[in-house]
Structure formats: structure tokens, C-alpha cells
Scaffold this motif. Structure first.
Motif, PDB file in Angstrom:
ATOM      1  N   GLY A 186       0.797  -1.218   0.000  1.00 15.64           N
ATOM      2  CA  GLY A 186       0.000   0.000   0.000  1.00 15.64           C
ATOM      3  C   GLY A 186       0.826   1.263   0.000  1.00 15.64           C
ATOM      4  O   GLY A 186       0.316   2.344  -0.318  1.00 15.64           O
ATOM      5  N   SER A 187       2.113   1.183   0.370  1.00 13.16           N
ATOM      6  CA  SER A 187       2.970   2.362   0.365  1.00 13.16           C
ATOM      7  C   SER A 187       3.149   2.874  -1.065  1.00 13.16           C
ATOM      8  O   SER A 187       3.312   2.085  -1.999  1.00 13.16           O
ATOM      9  N   ARG A 188       3.142   4.180  -1.237  1.00 15.10           N
ATOM     10  CA  ARG A 188       3.347   4.768  -2.548  1.00 15.10           C
ATOM     11  C   ARG A 188       4.513   5.756  -2.559  1.00 15.10           C
ATOM     12  O   ARG A 188       5.196   5.892  -3.565  1.00 15.10           O
ATOM     13  N   VAL A 189       4.724   6.443  -1.473  1.00 14.74           N
ATOM     14  CA  VAL A 189       5.816   7.406  -1.386  1.00 14.74           C
ATOM     15  C   VAL A 189       6.605   7.111  -0.119  1.00 14.74           C
ATOM     16  O   VAL A 189       6.050   7.140   0.982  1.00 14.74           O
TER      17      VAL A 189
END
Length: 520
Positions: free
Chosen positions: A280-283
Motif C-alpha cells: 500500500g505504500s506509494r511514497v
């Protein structure tokens, strides 16, 4: 764990030593260091950091159960500080016993921190089957149905989690006092706060119950208690340490997880083992070899010195002395230090947005609990300052929330440009000394709270809003013997830089052997 079991466990714990008289009756007194040292198991335990404890367990010099009992004995003997919110003692004992009989080959193959005692903050973290209260009566029986991603990583590292440590209600102030658990006391002076919101962690470490503990930071809640208790606290860059799985960011990026510790190498190790993106991490910032950074003494750093409280409410003389002493130390190590201003920073707009963001986070947490329980929260279940903020949060608009995040990003841009000229920004950690208990409690009229709370986070919260990493380093003690930390902030993703500088400062001005006189 059932509600009744959790409540009974805490009552049993409190009976064994939560008052000074109880500790004295057991032969342990906070005012008698020699008696404490002789009465507690493994007298040398309080000199060991987690890295050393792990080494001793791995070699077979001590058993995990011996280390756990050493920690639990101190939690009970020093319980006057009131750092333990939710005990998981029997759960931890059972786990320790499963580790005790391992042979050398099995011990060597186990995770790096196998059997090391550890505790979580009682806020925003989930350990399946146990209660996380968030310091709030409304959550006093909230049992987690999953493990947080970070807890999974701690368990994968081998840590033996035996408790959750106190936090103020929803972490909304820089002291650790709540209606639910009372006041957590500073081991350096029991009349003062241990800081907040990770004040249970800082008090437990300063007292010698643990060498390192989980903490979180949404406006200074790692760095402030580290400063108030003479410890090392690193707030990582936004996104470095996982916050999930239910939410990938805390307070839309303001809040981050890490630890408070006595030694720099413990923070380096725990951060190393827990960093990196989750599903779920994007940045997220790049990860780094933080253990290698311990041996990379920096040279010729450019350090900007900030001495001005941008709220205009002044700076305690001891805090000013602390930061100037740190500047002199850095100069003596070959670094260049020069004064800076933050005239381009939209400071007041950022702090206005901070209230909107944290109030909205409070509202979302309460509404989720209301949905679970099928009823609305009552006013007597929330402390007065938070109740006021909760009602105000219901009036915020989407445009206000969007604007708050936008001004945070503007502040981040100003800092990024400044870090093009400087390696670090040096400032006080707080504008005041550790406050007396009650001064910034949430259980009082809002105006009384705000008058004193303004000294807590003018330097720390800026870097929560901008997302940059920052650390509090214990380099000064006041004339009255209270610890006073200083803060170094670094470029985004600059944890290795901070660890390298912290290790250099730790060697130049050691603090690990400085202990509260009554507990030394």
C-alpha cells in the motif's frame, strides 16, 4: 485478552509496586540506589543496551527469561513513575520460556534481537488479542484483531513484547497524563513530566526498565520525551517506518513510528530492522545501512543554528544554553555552525493547519470507535481539551483540510531549499524545561492548557509537517538536574546522516552512564 483480564492484570501489577510505599516494602526505594541495585535481579542489566542484551542471549550467557524477569522486576520496583499501561507479562513469560532451552546453533540462527524485552506505546498500534487504549476511557477495552505491520517486524526481529507504555489521550499533548492511567512521572524529578506523548517509553528507559522502547511522533512525541528524560530520540522521515495495515499514514503524514533509546546504536538497529515500505505504500524515502553509519564519523558539516522561537513566546535560558553548548561541541569536532533565520517559512499558517489535521485525526478515531460500539461517545469519556477539539473538528471543511496539507508542503519546500546550503539545522528541542505535572494536562480548561503548551513543540512540529527527519540528543542538564535535549534536523531521507552525527556526539559527550540520582 478479555476486558476483565486486562483490568485485573493492571490491578495486580499496581498492587506489587505502583506506589512508593509498596516499592519500599519490597526492599526497593527510589531514594536508595544501593538498596535498589542489591534487591533487583541482574544488577548489571541497567547498564546494557538492547544490542548487548541480544549478544549475551545469543552467546548463552543469560537466558531470555532471566532478561525478561530483570525488566519486569524493575517495572514493579520503579512503578511510582507509572509507565506501564497494559501489562502482557504472562504472555511474554510464556514466550521467553520457549526460547530458554535453545542450543548454540539454534540461538545463532535466531533473529538478531531474539528474547530481548520490549514494550509498545499504548497508542495507535495493534498487537492481536491485546488492548490498546489510546490513553482514553472510550477505548479502555478496545481489543486488536490484528498485528500492526510494525509489530510484525518487531516480532520478526525477535523482540519479546511484555507491555504497552503510557500515552496521553490520543497523544494530543506533550505530557503523559490521562484520566485513565494518571500521571507518568519523570525519573529525574518525580514532580515533573516525562514528556509526551511517548512519555511512558521515556520514563521506563530513564528508570532502567528497558534500554529501548517503541514510540511515535506526530508533533514532537519522540523528541520531547527523549529531551525531558536525557535520552536519544530519532523521528524518521515520513514514510520510512510502516504505519499500516489499516492506515498507511498517521494524521495524513504528520505521525510516524520509531523508538526512544539510551544508545544511538540501539536506535540505528531498530530503525534498520523496521524501515521500508509495506503493501500500500506509494511514497517513501530510500532505506540506508544505518549500522554502517555508526562508524562513519562526519567531517566538515555545515550546520545552521536556529535559536528563535517563531511563536515569539521566548526560550528558557537553559534551552538556549543547551543549544549553544551543542554548537560549541560541533565546532570543536570540526564542523561549521552559523546562525540562520526561517523568515520564508509560513510558520503560523503551518501551525494553524496542524490543529486542523490533528483535530480531524481525533474525530476519525472516535467515529470509528463509535461505529464499533454502536453508540456515540459521551463527554465524560473524553478529556476536556480533546472534547473541545473534537467538537471543533466537526466544523472543519474539506477545503481547510486540503489547505493544511498544502501549506505543510510549502514549508517542506522551504526546508528543502535550506538543506541545499546546510547539512543540518540545529535548534533547541523544546522552548521550556520539563513542565510540572498538571501544567499541560488535557484534563483542564483549554485556555489554561494552551498558555503552557506553546513552549512544547515550536521547534519539533515543524519537521512533522514538512516530513523531514529530526533527532533529540541529550547534551545538557539544567542547574536543577533536569535533562535538556537539542534537536538536529536533516534532509528528507537523511537518517544515516543523523545516526552518524549522533554517534559522533555520543562519543564526544557520552550520556549513557548519566542516570537519575535516585535510580543510579
Amino acid at each position: 485478552m478479555s476486558t476483565s483480564a486486562a483490568e485485573q492484570g493492571r490491578r495486580d501489577f499496581l498492587k506489587t509496586g505502583a506506589v512508593l510505599g509498596g516499592a519500599a516494602a519490597a526492599g526497593v526505594s527510589l531514594t536508595s540506589p544501593a538498596a535498589a541495585a542489591s534487591a533487583l535481579p541482574l544488577p548489571e542489566y541497567e547498564r546494557w543496551d538492547a544490542t548487548e542484551i541480544a549478544r549475551l542471549i545469543r552467546r548463552g550467557d543469560v537466558k531470555p527469561s532471566e532478561m525478561l524477569e530483570a525488566a519486569l522486576a524493575r517495572a514493579e520496583a520503579y512503578a511510582v513513575i507509572n509507565a506501564v499501561a497494559v501489562p502482557h507479562f504472562e504472555r511474554a513469560r510464556e514466550h521467553a520460556r520457549t526460547l530458554d532451552g535453545a542450543g548454540q546453533a539454534e540461538r545463532t540462527a535466531r533473529p538478531p534481537l531474539s528474547g530481548v524485552p520490549f514494550a509498545l506505546k499504548d497508542l495507535g498500534v495493534a498487537l492481536e488479542g491485546t488492548i490498546t487504549t489510546n490513553g482514553c476511557v472510550f477505548f479502555k477495552d478496545a481489543v486488536a484483531d490484528h498485528d500492526s505491520t510494525l509489530v510484525q517486524r518487531y516480532q520478526a526481529a525477535g523482540l519479546n513484547i511484555f507491555a504497552k507504555l503510557t500515552s496521553p489521550e490520543f497523544g494530543q499533548t506533550a505530557t503523559t497524563e490521562s484520566r485513565l492511567f494518571g500521571a507518568t512521572r519523570n525519573p529525574w524529578n518525580l514532580a515533573h513530566s516525562s514528556g509526551g506523548s511517548s512519555g511512558g517509553a521515556s520514563a521506563a528507559i530513564a528508570a532502567g526498565v528497558l534500554p529501548v522502547a517503541h514510540a511515535s511522533d506526530g508533533g514532537g512525541s519522540i523528541r520531547i520525551p527523549a529531551s525531558h528524560c536525557g535520552l536519544f530520540g530519532l523521528k524518521p522521515s515520513r514514510g520510512l517506518i510502516p504505519m499500516g495495515p489499516r492506515a498507511i499514514e498517521g494524521w495524513m503524514g504528520l505521525s510516524v513510528n520509531n523508538v526512544i533509546s539510551r544508545s544511538v546504536r540501539d536506535t540505528a538497529l531498530l530503525t534498520q530492522l523496521s524501515q521500508g515500505p509495506e503493501a500500500g505504500s506509494r511514497v517513501s524515502p530510500p532505506t540506508a545501512d544505518l549500522l554502517a553509519a555508526l562508524a562513519q564519523a562526519p567531517r566538515g558539516l555545515r550546520i545552521g543554528l536556529l535559536e528563535t522561537n517563531l511563536f515569539g513566546t521566548g526560550l528558557h535560558a537553559e534551552c538556549l544554553e543547551a543549544v549553544r553548548k551543542a554548537a560549541t561541541l560541533c565546532t570543536g569536532l570540526g564542523h561549521h555552525v552559523e546562525p540562520i533565520t526561517l523568515s520564508e517559512l509560513p510558520f503560523m499558517e503551518m501551525f494553524g493547519g496542524l490543529g486542523i489535521m490533528t483535530g480531524t485525526g481525533l474525530l476519525v478515531s472516535v467515529q470509528a470507535r463509535e461505529k464499533q460500539l454502536g453508540r456515540a461517545v459521551r463527554e465524560d469519556e473524553i478529556e476536556p481539551v480533546n472534547w473541545r477539539n473534537l467538537q471543533k473538528a466537526k466544523t472543519y471543511t474539506a477545503a481547510q483540510l486540503y489547505g493544511a496539507r498544502a501549506v505543510f508542503d510549502q514549508g517542506g519546500r522551504v526546508f528543502d531549499q535550506l538543506f541545499g546550503r546546510y547539512d543540518f539545522i540545529l535548534s533547541p528541542t523544546t522552548a521550556g524545561l520539563p513542565p510540572k505535572l498538571g501544567e499541560i494536562s488535557l484534563d483542564q480548561p483549554y485556555d489554561d492548557f494552551a498558555r503552557n503548551a506553546v513552549l512544547a513543540s515550536p521547534f519539533t512540529a515543524m519537521f512533522n509537517m514538512s516530513g523531514h527527519p529530526a533527532m533529540s540528543v541529550p547534551l545538557h542538564w539544567s542547574a536543577e538536574g533536569l535533562p535538556v535535549g537539542v534537536q538536529f534536523a536533516a534532509p528528507f531521507g537523511g537518517e544515516a546522516r543523523l545516526i552518524a552525527l549522533a554517534a559522533q556526539l555520543e562519543q564526544a559527550a557520552p550520556w549513557a552512564d548519566r542516570r537519575p540520582p535516585a535510580l543510579a
